[in-house]
Design an enzyme around this catalytic site. Structure first.
Site, short mmCIF file in Angstrom:
data_model
loop_
_atom_site.label_atom_id
_atom_site.label_comp_id
_atom_site.label_asym_id
_atom_site.label_seq_id
_atom_site.Cartn_x
_atom_site.Cartn_y
_atom_site.Cartn_z
N THR A 131 27.09 11.21 14.22
CA THR A 131 27.46 12.82 13.87
C THR A 131 28.27 12.75 12.85
OG1 THR A 131 29.14 14.22 14.87
CG2 THR A 131 29.27 12.25 15.31
N ASP A 132 28.24 14.09 12.03
CA ASP A 132 28.96 14.17 10.99
C ASP A 132 30.46 14.52 11.32
OD1 ASP A 132 28.93 16.68 12.09
OD2 ASP A 132 28.12 17.84 10.52
N ASP B 273 42.85 28.61 20.32
CA ASP B 273 41.83 27.63 19.61
C ASP B 273 41.68 26.20 20.42
OD1 ASP B 273 40.27 26.84 17.63
OD2 ASP B 273 41.83 27.08 15.89
N GLY C 151 43.47 20.58 17.23
CA GLY C 151 42.75 19.75 16.25
C GLY C 151 41.62 20.18 15.80
N SER D 299 29.29 13.54 24.56
CA SER D 299 29.20 14.22 23.24
C SER D 299 29.75 15.45 23.10
CB SER D 299 27.62 14.54 23.39
OG SER D 299 27.43 15.52 24.08
N PHE E 196 20.88 7.21 21.74
CA PHE E 196 21.47 8.42 21.76
C PHE E 196 22.59 8.65 22.74
CE2 PHE E 196 17.02 8.93 20.38
CZ PHE E 196 17.07 10.00 19.48
N ILE F 63 24.37 2.01 29.61
CA ILE F 63 24.41 1.13 28.51
C ILE F 63 25.40 0.06 28.77
CG2 ILE F 63 22.95 2.90 27.07
CD1 ILE F 63 25.98 3.14 25.87
N PHE G 12 20.36 16.45 25.96
CA PHE G 12 19.83 17.36 25.05
C PHE G 12 18.90 16.76 24.01
CE2 PHE G 12 21.26 19.95 21.15
CZ PHE G 12 19.99 20.64 21.01
N TYR H 253 36.73 30.50 19.90
CA TYR H 253 38.21 29.71 19.72
C TYR H 253 38.66 30.15 18.37
CZ TYR H 253 36.43 26.19 22.93
OH TYR H 253 35.95 25.64 24.00
P1 NAD Z 1 24.11 14.94 25.50
O1 NAD Z 1 25.58 14.84 26.12
O2 NAD Z 1 23.30 16.34 25.75
O3 NAD Z 1 23.54 13.94 26.39
C1 NAD Z 1 23.95 12.37 26.57
C2 NAD Z 1 22.88 11.59 27.21
O4 NAD Z 1 23.42 10.32 27.36
C3 NAD Z 1 23.01 12.32 28.57
O5 NAD Z 1 21.71 12.23 29.21
C4 NAD Z 1 23.81 11.36 29.54
O6 NAD Z 1 23.10 11.03 30.86
C5 NAD Z 1 23.42 10.02 28.54
N1 NAD Z 1 24.59 8.98 28.99
C6 NAD Z 1 25.92 9.29 28.85
N2 NAD Z 1 26.82 8.10 28.95
C7 NAD Z 1 25.81 7.24 29.13
C8 NAD Z 1 25.93 5.77 29.43
N3 NAD Z 1 27.05 5.24 29.65
N4 NAD Z 1 24.92 5.05 29.95
C9 NAD Z 1 23.51 5.72 29.65
N5 NAD Z 1 23.47 6.85 29.47
C10 NAD Z 1 24.45 7.65 29.23
O7 NAD Z 1 24.18 14.59 24.15
P2 NAD Z 1 23.27 15.22 22.78
O8 NAD Z 1 23.94 16.41 22.48
O9 NAD Z 1 22.02 14.98 23.11
O10 NAD Z 1 23.75 13.86 21.74
C11 NAD Z 1 23.00 12.79 21.77
C12 NAD Z 1 23.55 11.73 20.76
O11 NAD Z 1 23.34 12.51 19.47
C13 NAD Z 1 24.96 11.61 20.89
O12 NAD Z 1 25.02 10.18 20.34
C14 NAD Z 1 25.70 12.58 20.01
O13 NAD Z 1 26.86 11.95 19.39
C15 NAD Z 1 24.72 12.64 18.54
N6 NAD Z 1 24.92 13.87 18.24
C16 NAD Z 1 24.81 15.12 18.80
C17 NAD Z 1 24.72 16.19 17.95
C18 NAD Z 1 24.61 17.47 18.66
O14 NAD Z 1 24.98 18.49 17.90
N7 NAD Z 1 24.55 17.81 19.94
C19 NAD Z 1 24.74 16.16 16.65
C20 NAD Z 1 24.94 14.99 15.95
C21 NAD Z 1 24.91 13.81 16.64
O1 DAU Z 2 28.79 18.24 14.38
C1 DAU Z 2 28.07 17.60 15.23
C2 DAU Z 2 28.61 17.71 16.74
O2 DAU Z 2 28.31 18.89 16.77
C3 DAU Z 2 28.12 16.58 17.68
O3 DAU Z 2 28.50 15.42 17.19
C4 DAU Z 2 28.56 17.02 18.90
O4 DAU Z 2 28.07 16.25 20.10
C5 DAU Z 2 28.32 18.57 19.33
O5 DAU Z 2 28.95 18.80 20.62
C6 DAU Z 2 28.87 19.51 18.22
O6 DAU Z 2 30.00 19.57 18.25
P1 DAU Z 2 31.24 20.99 18.12
O7 DAU Z 2 32.41 20.64 18.54
O8 DAU Z 2 30.95 21.35 16.63
O9 DAU Z 2 30.19 21.70 19.07
P2 DAU Z 2 30.46 22.88 20.07
O10 DAU Z 2 29.15 23.72 20.13
O11 DAU Z 2 31.45 22.42 21.08
O12 DAU Z 2 31.40 23.85 19.16
C7 DAU Z 2 30.91 24.65 17.98
C8 DAU Z 2 31.84 25.14 17.37
O13 DAU Z 2 32.05 26.45 18.10
C9 DAU Z 2 33.20 24.66 17.25
O14 DAU Z 2 33.87 25.02 15.99
C10 DAU Z 2 33.97 25.34 18.24
C11 DAU Z 2 33.49 26.60 18.64
N1 DAU Z 2 33.52 27.01 19.95
C12 DAU Z 2 32.79 26.23 21.00
C13 DAU Z 2 32.88 26.50 22.20
C14 DAU Z 2 32.12 25.67 23.45
C15 DAU Z 2 33.91 28.27 20.48
O15 DAU Z 2 34.38 29.07 19.56
N2 DAU Z 2 34.05 28.73 21.69
C16 DAU Z 2 33.47 27.96 22.49
O16 DAU Z 2 33.45 28.22 23.71
#
Ligand code: NAD
Ligand code: DAU
Length: 356
Positions: free
Chosen positions: A136-137, A292, A295, A87, A83, A62, A11, A219
């Site tokens: 991540t936060d 929920d 944790g 995740s 990246f 990686i 993503f 949740y």
């Molecule tokens: P994502 O799950 O959408 O994508 C992860 C990517 O990494 C995928 O393309 C996957 O194929 C690749 N990958 C996984 N394992 C691998 C490996 N062993 N070797 C090579 N490639 C591999 O994740 P995202 O949401 O795009 O997050 C990217 C980064 O940003 C992560 O490090 C995540 O912790 C961090 N992050 C995400 C968010 C968020 O809200 N999504 C917020 C803050 C930080």
């Molecule tokens: O804060 C940054 C993080 O945000 C990243 O590091 C993670 O990679 C990313 O996945 C995200 O984590 P969250 O757990 O916060 O994201 P998620 O979209 O899974 O859930 C957001 C909130 O919504 C969380 O409080 C759980 C809730 N939720 C999630 C899903 C999937 C629901 O209530 N219903 C759901 O079906």
């Protein structure tokens, strides 16, 4: 010049690669994109770069030291942007092993390969090299409702297998700087949303379920608070830190946009009511409260004043503009959603790449 991006088919990584090759300040610089194409990696995200010599895609892990060594030697990148990760918090609860493997061991292998490469560089190339770790936060744990937002000096208190694995990777990156002098940068960002977001995460899941007339599972009480940032703003923040960040520092990135999950879901429903009204009535009729998350962290909030004060970065999107763009993107990309859901994107990869 060249950068090496890991996880650039996911993503945020794919948004980053697309933005990098579109932005006037970086678009002449080649991207080598190393991605294992797990369930979350999708080359369709990068389809617009097909035939573009500035993008070199490599399918690989990686954790494969020989492969990473070879890529670094062959392409001589001036930076690694890391990246790649597992995740999704819910997946980490059901199966933490893959999170330790990629987020901890994989980051370790990547750091070691980057250290060997950087150590052998000389002069300007050595001085300019950066290892940028995208984190991540969630490593900071959960906040009380009235507690101040996370600053960069907040103690690490990760609560899920995902956040613990990311915290471990942050510590490795920090230690490689302090012990070996590696020129690292770490960014800790809040919840992203936007195009190409895999529909297992809250916002895209709610959009695609609503359009399919399926339940919208919240949740617990849905009063958990997250800070939401449009993915394009995260990408611009990373470009800024890479260009101007102080080596060895961490920067928090956030949207100044705390919202409870219930409000997020209601906002998505209201936008869909406006843009794609349902004959069955308002989409909020589909909301269901389910068990929920174990944790479940109650609140995250980012204090993003350091990156603004030191590097002049602030988000460009408000939540209102960003979420409208996002809902529109999903409405206009029903084929992308269908492919991701059916697993058809893997077929697309096989069809497109198996003969190359
Ligand atoms: P994502 O799950 O959408 O994508 C992860 C990517 O990494 C995928 O393309 C996957 O194929 C690749 N990958 C996984 N394992 C691998 C490996 N062993 N070797 C090579 N490639 C591999 O994740 P995202 O949401 O795009 O997050 C990217 C980064 O940003 C992560 O490090 C995540 O912790 C961090 N992050 C995400 C968010 C968020 O809200 N999504 C917020 C803050 C930080
Ligand atoms: O804060 C940054 C993080 O945000 C990243 O590091 C993670 O990679 C990313 O996945 C995200 O984590 P969250 O757990 O916060 O994201 P998620 O979209 O899974 O859930 C957001 C909130 O919504 C969380 O409080 C759980 C809730 N939720 C999630 C899903 C999937 C629901 O209530 N219903 C759901 O079906």
């Amino acid at each position: 010049m060249t950068i090496l991006v890991t996880g650039g088919a996911g993503f945020i990584g794919s948004n980053f690669v697309l933005d990098w090759l579109a932005d006037a300040s970086t678009r002449d610089e080649r991207v080598v994109n190393l991605d294992a194409l797990t369930y979350a990696g999708n080359l369709r995200n990068l389809a617009s770069l097909q035939g573009d010599a500035r993008h070199v895609f490599v399918k690989g892990d990686i954790g494969d030291r020989a492969l990473v060594d070879r890529l670094l030697a062959e392409h001589q990148p001036r930076a690694v942007l890391h990246f790649a990760a597992e995740s999704h918090v819910d997946r980490s609860i059901l199966g933490p092993g893959a999170f330790i493997k990629t987020n901890v061991e994989g980051t370790f292998t990547l750091l070691e390969a980057a250290r060997a490469y950087w150590s052998a560089l000389e002069g300007d190339a050595k001085a300019a090299f950066r290892f940028h770790h995208v984190s991540t936060d969630e490593v900071y744990g959960s906040l009380a409702p009235d507690a101040p937002a996370f600053t960069e000096t907040h103690p690490y208190e990760p609560n899920s297998p995902y956040s613990a694995s990311k915290a471990a990777s942050d510590h490795l990156v920090r230690a490689w700087h302090h012990t070996y002098g590696m020129p690292v940068l770490t960014t800790n960002c809040s919840n992203n949303y936007g195009p190409y977001h895999f529909p297992e995460k809250l916002i895209p899941l709610m959009i695609v379920n609503a359009l399919a007339g399926k339940p919208l599972p919240i949740y617990g009480d849905g009063l958990q608070v997250r800070d939401w940032l449009y993915v394009g703003d995260h990408c611009s923040a990373i470009r800024t830190v890479l260009a101007k960040g102080r080596v060895g520092e961490t920067y928090n990135i956030g949207g100044w946009n705390e919202k409870p999950n219930r409000e997020i879901v209601h906002t998505v429903c209201a936008l869909l009511d406006e843009l794609r009204p349902s004959a069955e009535g308002p989409y909020t009729r589909l909301i269901t409260h389910v068990k929920d998350r174990p944790g479940h962290d109650r609140r995250y909030a980012i204090d993003a004043r350091k990156i603004e004060r030191e590097l002049g970065w602030r988000p460009a999107e408000t939540f209102e503009t960003g979420i409208r763009k996002t809902v529109r993107w999903y409405l206009e990309h029903a084929d992308w959603v269908a492919d991701v859901q059916s697993g058809g994107y893997r077929d697309w990869v096989a069809a497109n790449y198996s003969a190359r």
